[in-house]
Design a protein around this motif. Structure first.
Motif, PDB file in Angstrom:
ATOM      1  N   LEU A   1       6.380  13.519  -9.360  1.00 23.32           N
ATOM      2  CA  LEU A   1       5.842  12.199  -9.713  1.00 23.32           C
ATOM      3  C   LEU A   1       4.357  12.111  -9.375  1.00 23.32           C
ATOM      4  N   SER A   2       3.965  12.623  -8.207  1.00 20.75           N
ATOM      5  CA  SER A   2       2.549  12.550  -7.815  1.00 20.75           C
ATOM      6  C   SER A   2       1.674  13.350  -8.770  1.00 20.75           C
ATOM      7  N   LEU A   3       2.149  14.506  -9.237  1.00 24.82           N
ATOM      8  CA  LEU A   3       1.370  15.313 -10.182  1.00 24.82           C
ATOM      9  C   LEU A   3       1.184  14.580 -11.510  1.00 24.82           C
ATOM     10  N   ALA A   4       2.231  13.890 -11.945  1.00 22.84           N
ATOM     11  CA  ALA A   4       2.151  13.159 -13.215  1.00 22.84           C
ATOM     12  C   ALA A   4       1.298  11.900 -13.091  1.00 22.84           C
ATOM     13  N   LEU A   5       1.320  11.302 -11.902  1.00 23.78           N
ATOM     14  CA  LEU A   5       0.647  10.018 -11.716  1.00 23.78           C
ATOM     15  C   LEU A   5      -0.853  10.173 -11.481  1.00 23.78           C
ATOM     16  N   ILE A   6      -1.245  11.278 -10.895  1.00 23.79           N
ATOM     17  CA  ILE A   6      -2.625  11.416 -10.454  1.00 23.79           C
ATOM     18  C   ILE A   6      -3.626  11.346 -11.612  1.00 23.79           C
ATOM     19  N   GLU A   7      -3.249  11.865 -12.771  1.00 23.56           N
ATOM     20  CA  GLU A   7      -4.190  11.849 -13.885  1.00 23.56           C
ATOM     21  C   GLU A   7      -4.417  10.447 -14.437  1.00 23.56           C
ATOM     22  N   HIS A   8      -3.492   9.527 -14.163  1.00 27.87           N
ATOM     23  CA  HIS A   8      -3.617   8.170 -14.691  1.00 27.87           C
ATOM     24  C   HIS A   8      -4.341   7.225 -13.738  1.00 27.87           C
TER      25      HIS A   8
ATOM     26  N   VAL B   1       2.641   5.100 -19.336  1.00 31.95           N
ATOM     27  CA  VAL B   1       4.010   4.921 -18.850  1.00 31.95           C
ATOM     28  C   VAL B   1       4.577   6.278 -18.436  1.00 31.95           C
ATOM     29  N   LEU B   2       5.093   6.338 -17.207  1.00 28.40           N
ATOM     30  CA  LEU B   2       5.820   7.510 -16.739  1.00 28.40           C
ATOM     31  C   LEU B   2       7.292   7.139 -16.655  1.00 28.40           C
TER      32      LEU B   2
ATOM     33  N   ALA C   1      -2.605  -0.106 -13.643  1.00 26.04           N
ATOM     34  CA  ALA C   1      -3.282   1.054 -14.236  1.00 26.04           C
ATOM     35  C   ALA C   1      -2.264   2.017 -14.832  1.00 26.04           C
ATOM     36  N   ALA C   2      -1.047   1.983 -14.337  1.00 23.66           N
ATOM     37  CA  ALA C   2       0.033   2.822 -14.854  1.00 23.66           C
ATOM     38  C   ALA C   2       1.357   2.142 -14.550  1.00 23.66           C
ATOM     39  N   VAL C   3       2.383   2.504 -15.332  1.00 30.81           N
ATOM     40  CA  VAL C   3       3.712   1.894 -15.198  1.00 30.81           C
ATOM     41  C   VAL C   3       4.739   2.985 -14.965  1.00 30.81           C
TER      42      VAL C   3
ATOM     43  N   ALA D   1       0.849  -1.192   0.000  1.00 29.70           N
ATOM     44  CA  ALA D   1       0.000   0.000   0.000  1.00 29.70           C
ATOM     45  C   ALA D   1       0.883   1.240   0.000  1.00 29.70           C
ATOM     46  N   ALA D   2       0.731   2.097  -1.021  1.00 27.14           N
ATOM     47  CA  ALA D   2       1.601   3.256  -1.205  1.00 27.14           C
ATOM     48  C   ALA D   2       0.803   4.547  -1.121  1.00 27.14           C
ATOM     49  N   ARG D   3       1.512   5.627  -0.831  1.00 23.81           N
ATOM     50  CA  ARG D   3       0.890   6.937  -0.747  1.00 23.81           C
ATOM     51  C   ARG D   3       1.859   7.996  -1.266  1.00 23.81           C
ATOM     52  N   LEU D   4       1.326   8.897  -2.086  1.00 20.97           N
ATOM     53  CA  LEU D   4       2.046  10.090  -2.532  1.00 20.97           C
ATOM     54  C   LEU D   4       1.120  11.273  -2.289  1.00 20.97           C
ATOM     55  N   GLY D   5       1.377  12.047  -1.245  1.00 17.99           N
ATOM     56  CA  GLY D   5       0.460  13.116  -0.892  1.00 17.99           C
ATOM     57  C   GLY D   5      -0.899  12.539  -0.557  1.00 17.99           C
TER      58      GLY D   5
END
Length: 470
Positions: A155-162, A114-115, A84-86, A44-48
């Motif tokens: 990273l969190s800003l880029a990941l949130i939309e996916h 992919v990020l 859902a994302a890589v 279980a992970a968390r970014l912000g």
């Protein structure tokens, strides 16, 4: 289910370090040696405010599908299919390698967001690698330092939309359980465990010597090739937790690295794997010790069993590869005799024989596990316990001390998991260990606690339920 985010890349670019940073705990083993991670691990992970399931994977390598590297790659491919994302990680300091380009081409075909992360860019390092990474075709690379926690906001800003639309949040109980299995925390073994909660999964650890068939057993139970298996001993390095359900009851299966004799463990990586396995045993509720039926039970198996009992965990002996045993009656008797002679505190431990490869008689294992779990949780009413104590003392009183009798006035169960009994006796120091063993054996037989570790403590003092005593 919360969204899954797979972390992929060639060996030694810092994937496990990033995984540990995202989950906030040192769950994955990290070392400078390439190829440390072999199975995929979830946490279980968390970014912000963003919550998701991070998936650590083995390093991507070009190899034949039947080779160990090829089987590791197949585990990574499965993680990508479920994601859902890589997060595609490269080494920013080393720049883009031919292997990075090869797997970038493969990732473009997987139809997953992919990020691109350029790791090891702490303090502005890795600028050349970041610039070169633009040519991989995944947009602007994100410079990060997994070790120092730099770049995670970007990273969190880029990941949130996916993943924001796919995530349902990580339930608190599930997150606790995912972390619980391998969290590097201190545990008081004598502390009272929480009351039994049928909604929480049973923590079931699978342990044993290398190549006993632990991963094959877990794969067969869950009906999926979730774990890397093969003829090579020592394939599993990390303790890998898998959520599962058996007859409506949630179970957390934890596959562990094989345990060899301490004298044979020389390399740092194996020491880390052993420490991870021992920590998993400490946090388990039931432990399945897997034996190779063709090899029988040796000293190392007994050492592992003794460690499990000392930790107060419920134990089941699982004899794998039973189809390869010629004289099964003799082999089973030798195992049971070895347990009886060398591990008397484990008297009555269930021994289950099966073949994990074919699944033959595997249906015997989980009923034995559930039975041991029920015994491990058992509470004995105080009235029954003291009637039993009177009968045991009448049958065989404690030995005299200094010409005077030693009286045990009262018994009560102070905790379960494992069953722990307190005996109140004014001259407790004169009661020998042999008499306590007599009481423990009687307790097992009377209250059906076969194979369960029992702790019995002597306490000086009066019966708290009687005002006046002689």
């Amino acid at each position: 289910m919360p969204a899954k985010v797979a972390i992929v890349g060639r060996p030694n670019v810092g994937k496990s370090t990033l995984f540990n940073r995202l989950v906030g705990k040192r769950l994955a083993i990290v070392d400078d040696t390439p190829g440390v991670t072999r199975d995929r691990r979830e946490g279980a992970a968390r970014l912000g405010d963003l919550e998701f399931i991070a998936v650590d994977t083995a390093g991507l390598e070009e190899a034949d599908d039947e080779s160990m590297a090829g089987r590791m790659r197949q585990q990574t491919e499965a993680a990508v299919r479920e994601a859902a994302a890589v997060l595609f990680v490269i080494d920013g300091r080393a720049g883009v390698t031919p292997m990075d380009r090869h797997f970038a081409n493969w990732l473009r075909k997987q139809k997953r967001p992919v990020l691109l992360l350029a790791n090891k860019c702490e303090g502005g390092a890795g600028g050349f690698g970041v610039a070169e990474a633009h040519g991989l075709g995944f947009g602007d690379p994100i410079p990060v330092s997994a070790e120092h926690g730099e770049g995670l906001y970007d990273l969190s800003l880029a990941l949130i939309e996916h993943i924001a639309g796919n995530a349902e949040g990580v339930p608190g109980d599930d997150a606790d359980e995912l972390d619980m299995v391998e969290a590097d925390i201190d545990i008081d073994p004598d502390a009272e465990a929480p009351a039994e909660d049928p909604n929480r999964p049973i923590q079931l650890a699978v342990v044993g010597r290398p190549n006993a068939g632990k991963s094959t057993l877990v794969n067969k139970l869950i009906g999926s090739d979730r774990l890397l298996t093969g003829p090579e001993p020592g394939l599993t390095r990390d303790a890998i937790a898998i959520e599962w359900e058996y007859e409506g009851r949630r179970v957390k299966l934890v596959d562990t690295a094989g345990l060899r004799r301490k004298a044979r463990v020389e390399h740092k990586l194996e020491k880390l794997s052993v420490a991870d396995t021992l920590r998993t045993v400490r946090l388990a509720q039931v432990v399945v010790l897997v034996l190779d039926g063709a090899l029988g039970m040796d000293k190392q198996d007994l050492t592992i069993a003794d460690h499990v009992m000392q930790e107060g965990r419920a134990l089941v002996i699982a004899v794998n590869k039973w189809d390869a045993v010629e004289d099964r009656a003799l082999a089973l008797k030798e195992i049971e005799d070895r347990l009886e002679k060398s591990l008397p505190q484990a008297r009555g431990i269930p021994v289950v024989t099966f073949s994990a490869l074919t699944g033959r008689h595997l249906d015997r294992l989980l009923p034995a596990v559930m039975k041991q779990y029920e015994r491990w949780n058992r509470r004995i009413p105080t009235s029954q316990l003291n009637r039993w104590l009177e009968e045991m003392i009448a049958r065989n009183p404690p030995p005299l001390a200094g010409g005077r009798s030693v009286r045990i006035r009262y018994a009560t169960q102070v905790k379960a998991r494992p069953p722990t009994i307190a005996l109140f006796a004014p001259r407790a120091e004169f009661i020998p260990e042999s008499y306590l063993r007599y009481l423990i054996n009687g307790l097992r037989e009377t209250f059906d606690l076969q194979g369960v570790p029992i702790r019995m403590h002597l306490r000086k003092g009066k019966n708290p339920y009687v005002r006046d005593e002689d």
